[in-house]
Design a protein around this motif. Structure first.
Motif, PDB file in Angstrom:
ATOM      1  N   GLU A   6       0.835  -1.204   0.000  1.00 20.10           N
ATOM      2  CA  GLU A   6       0.000   0.000   0.000  1.00 20.10           C
ATOM      3  C   GLU A   6       0.868   1.252   0.000  1.00 20.10           C
ATOM      4  OE1 GLU A   6      -2.671  -0.111   3.260  1.00 20.10           O
ATOM      5  OE2 GLU A   6      -3.774  -1.891   2.579  1.00 20.10           O
ATOM      6  N   LEU A   7       1.958   1.210   0.766  1.00 21.40           N
ATOM      7  CA  LEU A   7       2.869   2.348   0.836  1.00 21.40           C
ATOM      8  C   LEU A   7       3.531   2.593  -0.521  1.00 21.40           C
ATOM      9  CD1 LEU A   7       4.097   4.376   2.862  1.00 21.40           C
ATOM     10  CD2 LEU A   7       5.925   2.723   3.265  1.00 21.40           C
ATOM     11  N   ILE A   8       3.868   1.512  -1.199  1.00 23.43           N
ATOM     12  CA  ILE A   8       4.493   1.634  -2.520  1.00 23.43           C
ATOM     13  C   ILE A   8       3.520   2.251  -3.521  1.00 23.43           C
ATOM     14  CG2 ILE A   8       5.407   0.318  -4.477  1.00 23.43           C
ATOM     15  CD1 ILE A   8       6.505  -1.687  -2.394  1.00 23.43           C
ATOM     16  N   LEU A   9       2.263   1.822  -3.447  1.00 22.99           N
ATOM     17  CA  LEU A   9       1.260   2.349  -4.378  1.00 22.99           C
ATOM     18  C   LEU A   9       0.957   3.816  -4.108  1.00 22.99           C
ATOM     19  CD1 LEU A   9      -1.283  -0.628  -4.492  1.00 22.99           C
ATOM     20  CD2 LEU A   9       0.380   0.016  -6.243  1.00 22.99           C
ATOM     21  N   ASP A  10       1.001   4.229  -2.824  1.00 20.16           N
ATOM     22  CA  ASP A  10       0.651   5.603  -2.460  1.00 20.16           C
ATOM     23  C   ASP A  10       1.827   6.562  -2.536  1.00 20.16           C
ATOM     24  OD1 ASP A  10      -1.894   4.740  -1.968  1.00 20.16           O
ATOM     25  OD2 ASP A  10      -1.587   4.446   0.183  1.00 20.16           O
ATOM     26  N   ASP A  11       3.047   6.048  -2.541  1.00 23.52           N
ATOM     27  CA  ASP A  11       4.226   6.903  -2.498  1.00 23.52           C
ATOM     28  C   ASP A  11       4.363   7.714  -3.776  1.00 23.52           C
ATOM     29  OD1 ASP A  11       7.475   7.052  -3.062  1.00 23.52           O
ATOM     30  OD2 ASP A  11       6.880   7.483  -1.000  1.00 23.52           O
ATOM     31  N   LEU A  12       4.641   8.996  -3.603  1.00 23.14           N
ATOM     32  CA  LEU A  12       4.769   9.883  -4.752  1.00 23.14           C
ATOM     33  C   LEU A  12       6.220  10.154  -5.137  1.00 23.14           C
ATOM     34  CD1 LEU A  12       2.050  12.534  -3.814  1.00 23.14           C
ATOM     35  CD2 LEU A  12       1.806  10.554  -5.312  1.00 23.14           C
ATOM     36  N   ASP A  13       7.143   9.830  -4.230  1.00 24.67           N
ATOM     37  CA  ASP A  13       8.549  10.149  -4.469  1.00 24.67           C
ATOM     38  C   ASP A  13       9.314   9.039  -5.160  1.00 24.67           C
ATOM     39  OD1 ASP A  13       8.195  12.604  -3.256  1.00 24.67           O
ATOM     40  OD2 ASP A  13       8.633  11.797  -1.267  1.00 24.67           O
ATOM     41  N   HIS A  14       8.740   7.856  -5.174  1.00 25.73           N
ATOM     42  CA  HIS A  14       9.362   6.702  -5.833  1.00 25.73           C
ATOM     43  C   HIS A  14      10.554   6.178  -5.031  1.00 25.73           C
ATOM     44  CE1 HIS A  14       9.807   4.179  -9.450  1.00 25.73           C
ATOM     45  NE2 HIS A  14      11.091   4.206  -9.180  1.00 25.73           N
ATOM     46  N   PHE A  15      10.550   4.872  -4.770  1.00 27.24           N
ATOM     47  CA  PHE A  15      11.655   4.228  -4.069  1.00 27.24           C
ATOM     48  C   PHE A  15      12.728   3.809  -5.079  1.00 27.24           C
ATOM     49  CE2 PHE A  15       8.122   3.464  -1.089  1.00 27.24           C
ATOM     50  CZ  PHE A  15       8.688   3.977   0.075  1.00 27.24           C
ATOM     51  N   ASP A  16      13.981   3.860  -4.617  1.00 27.82           N
ATOM     52  CA  ASP A  16      15.108   3.491  -5.480  1.00 27.82           C
ATOM     53  C   ASP A  16      15.622   2.082  -5.204  1.00 27.82           C
ATOM     54  OD1 ASP A  16      15.388   6.115  -6.738  1.00 27.82           O
ATOM     55  OD2 ASP A  16      15.995   6.770  -4.736  1.00 27.82           O
ATOM     56  N   CYS A  17      15.214   1.490  -4.071  1.00 29.61           N
ATOM     57  CA  CYS A  17      15.682   0.165  -3.700  1.00 29.61           C
ATOM     58  C   CYS A  17      14.750  -0.445  -2.665  1.00 29.61           C
ATOM     59  CB  CYS A  17      17.111   0.245  -3.147  1.00 29.61           C
ATOM     60  SG  CYS A  17      17.778  -1.349  -2.590  1.00 29.61           S
ATOM     61  N   PHE A  18      14.594  -1.775  -2.712  1.00 25.59           N
ATOM     62  CA  PHE A  18      13.757  -2.494  -1.749  1.00 25.59           C
ATOM     63  C   PHE A  18      14.577  -3.575  -1.054  1.00 25.59           C
ATOM     64  CE2 PHE A  18      10.695  -1.191  -5.105  1.00 25.59           C
ATOM     65  CZ  PHE A  18       9.873  -0.385  -4.325  1.00 25.59           C
ATOM     66  N   LEU A  19      14.330  -3.759   0.245  1.00 23.47           N
ATOM     67  CA  LEU A  19      14.877  -4.878   0.996  1.00 23.47           C
ATOM     68  C   LEU A  19      13.709  -5.592   1.668  1.00 23.47           C
ATOM     69  CD1 LEU A  19      17.138  -2.309   1.463  1.00 23.47           C
ATOM     70  CD2 LEU A  19      18.385  -4.274   2.336  1.00 23.47           C
ATOM     71  N   PHE A  20      13.417  -6.824   1.242  1.00 29.74           N
ATOM     72  CA  PHE A  20      12.260  -7.572   1.734  1.00 29.74           C
ATOM     73  C   PHE A  20      12.702  -8.814   2.496  1.00 29.74           C
ATOM     74  CE2 PHE A  20       9.842  -6.064  -2.315  1.00 29.74           C
ATOM     75  CZ  PHE A  20       9.644  -4.819  -1.722  1.00 29.74           C
ATOM     76  N   ASP A  21      12.113  -9.016   3.670  1.00 34.20           N
ATOM     77  CA  ASP A  21      12.290 -10.282   4.368  1.00 34.20           C
ATOM     78  C   ASP A  21      11.472 -11.344   3.642  1.00 34.20           C
ATOM     79  OD1 ASP A  21      13.064 -12.086   6.389  1.00 34.20           O
ATOM     80  OD2 ASP A  21      11.160 -11.788   7.410  1.00 34.20           O
ATOM     81  N   VAL A  22      11.999 -12.561   3.540  1.00 33.03           N
ATOM     82  CA  VAL A  22      11.299 -13.611   2.794  1.00 33.03           C
ATOM     83  C   VAL A  22      10.066 -14.103   3.527  1.00 33.03           C
ATOM     84  CG1 VAL A  22      11.476 -15.976   1.923  1.00 33.03           C
ATOM     85  CG2 VAL A  22      13.335 -14.371   1.515  1.00 33.03           C
TER      86      VAL A  22
END
Length: 369
Positions: free
Chosen positions: A39-55
């Motif tokens: 949801e945060l990714i869809l709402d973010d307006l600044d765009h993320f440059d990298c993701f770190l996800f726990d499996v």
């Protein structure tokens, strides 16, 4: 660089944030669930440059989140690093199949986090420079040209075929396997016969389609095993699978015939009817470090290149040169027709001269009696 870190373990998330901060990365957004993160990714307006996800996370896992993010056009190339304590092969397979760029195993050293993010930052910086210096149309043209024009030796990315990784991701995959079950795996290489000719004669997109269909045929024949494949360039595919799949590799034989048309109405008309894949001898992985894993990869490629060269040499030696090879039938017929026309013209000229003089022309050559 703006980073989004996602982990349901708040202590692990805090440690990761501190590690990033110690490496100079302070623009970090954290989230404790996959669903909230999406949801945060869809709402973010600044765009993320990298993701770190726990499996492993309850609800939406990091692997599911990775798949969803890769489905978003604006994030189809943004680096995704999976961070987890799970080092089993099946988790690594699932992560890279979902679109992960790299895989960081807990416990990790701070310098390792910094090194991985440093590479990511470089990629993001290059992407940002492009977007700032060109218009939207110019960027689309550049991306289209990049996607369709490749040298023969380029490791072309083949999207749309499951378990086919781009080459950098494939090397990262080998690195992760080397920590656990890499020594239980077999690496193999398969070469597209006459790749040089196909690359020179076919338009770029059609050549890429030959590669894509060839990769699908290879994986279909090895579908019972956890096989991952990449295209290395120069017509060579490289793959890896558990050692118990060696018999299946042997059953492929020396060559695989690929029906490029296969009654497909959507097949480009420029595609040839079929292609031949030469299967190299597999290499059983014996090394655990990254240099060793790449050495096995190069050995597998050398095996298939050697076999392809031997086949080409044997075919040249067995070919018997005939008169038709030197002077093809079409050339013979053409020359015979030209001679016949020339003879008819000479005969016609001689008859016309006879009618004029009332006798055949005398030869100017002296005949000795």
């Amino acid at each position: 660089m703006k980073i989004l870190a996602v982990d349901d373990d708040k202590i692990a998330l805090q440690l990761l944030e501190e590690a990033l901060s110690s490496c100079g990365y302070d623009d970090v957004v954290t989230c404790d669930s996959g669903a909230k993160a999406f949801e945060l990714i869809l709402d973010d307006l600044d765009h993320f440059d990298c993701f770190l996800f726990d499996v492993q996370m309850p609800g939406m896992s990091g692997i599911d989140l990775c798949k969803e993010v890769r489905g978003l056009h604006e994030y189809d190339e943004v680096p995704i690093i999976m961070v987890t304590a799970m080092s089993e092969k099946r988790y690594i397979d699932q992560a890279f199949a979902a679109g992960a760029t790299d895989y960081l195993t807990k416990p990790y050293a701070v310098f390792e986090v910094g090194a991985r993010i440093g590479l990511v930052e470089k990629l993001s910086g290059e992407r940002r420079a492009v977007s700032e210096s060109t218009s939207v149309i110019e960027l689309l043209i550049k991306e289209l040209d990049k996607a369709t024009r490749h040298g023969l030796d380029a490791p072309i990315e083949l999207r749309g075929v499951e378990n086919v990784l781009n080459y950098p991701a494939f090397e990262n995959y080998l690195t992760q396997l080397s920590r656990g079950v890499f020594h239980m795996s077999s690496m193999f290489a398969i070469k597209l016969r006459d790749a040089e000719t196909l690359h020179a004669c076919l338009p770029p997109l059609e050549f890429k389609e030959v590669l894509r269909r060839s990769a699908k045929v290879i994986l279909d024949k090895l579908e019972e095993f956890d096989t991952f494949l990449t295209y290395r360039g120069d017509g060579v595919f490289v793959g890896i699978q558990p050692r118990n799949g060696a018999k299946e590799l042997a059953s492929l034989g020396d060559e695989i015939n690929v029906d490029l048309q296969a009654d497909d109405p959507m097949a480009p008309p420029e595609l040839p009817e079929s292609a031949i894949l030469i299967v190299g001898e597999p290499v059983v992985a014996k090394f655990l470090a990254r240099p060793g894993s790449l050495e096995n990869l190069h050995s597998a490629i050398a095996n298939v290149e050697k076999k392809a060269k031997e086949k080409k040499t044997a075919e040249s030696a067995n070919k018997v040169e005939t008169f038709d090879d030197v002077w093809p039938p079409t050339r013979q017929a053409q020359d015979e027709q030209e001679l016949r026309v020339e003879y008819d013209e000479l005969l016609k000229a001689a008859l016309e001269e006879y009618e004029t003089l009332g006798e055949f022309p005398k030869s100017t050559r002296t005949v000795n009696r």
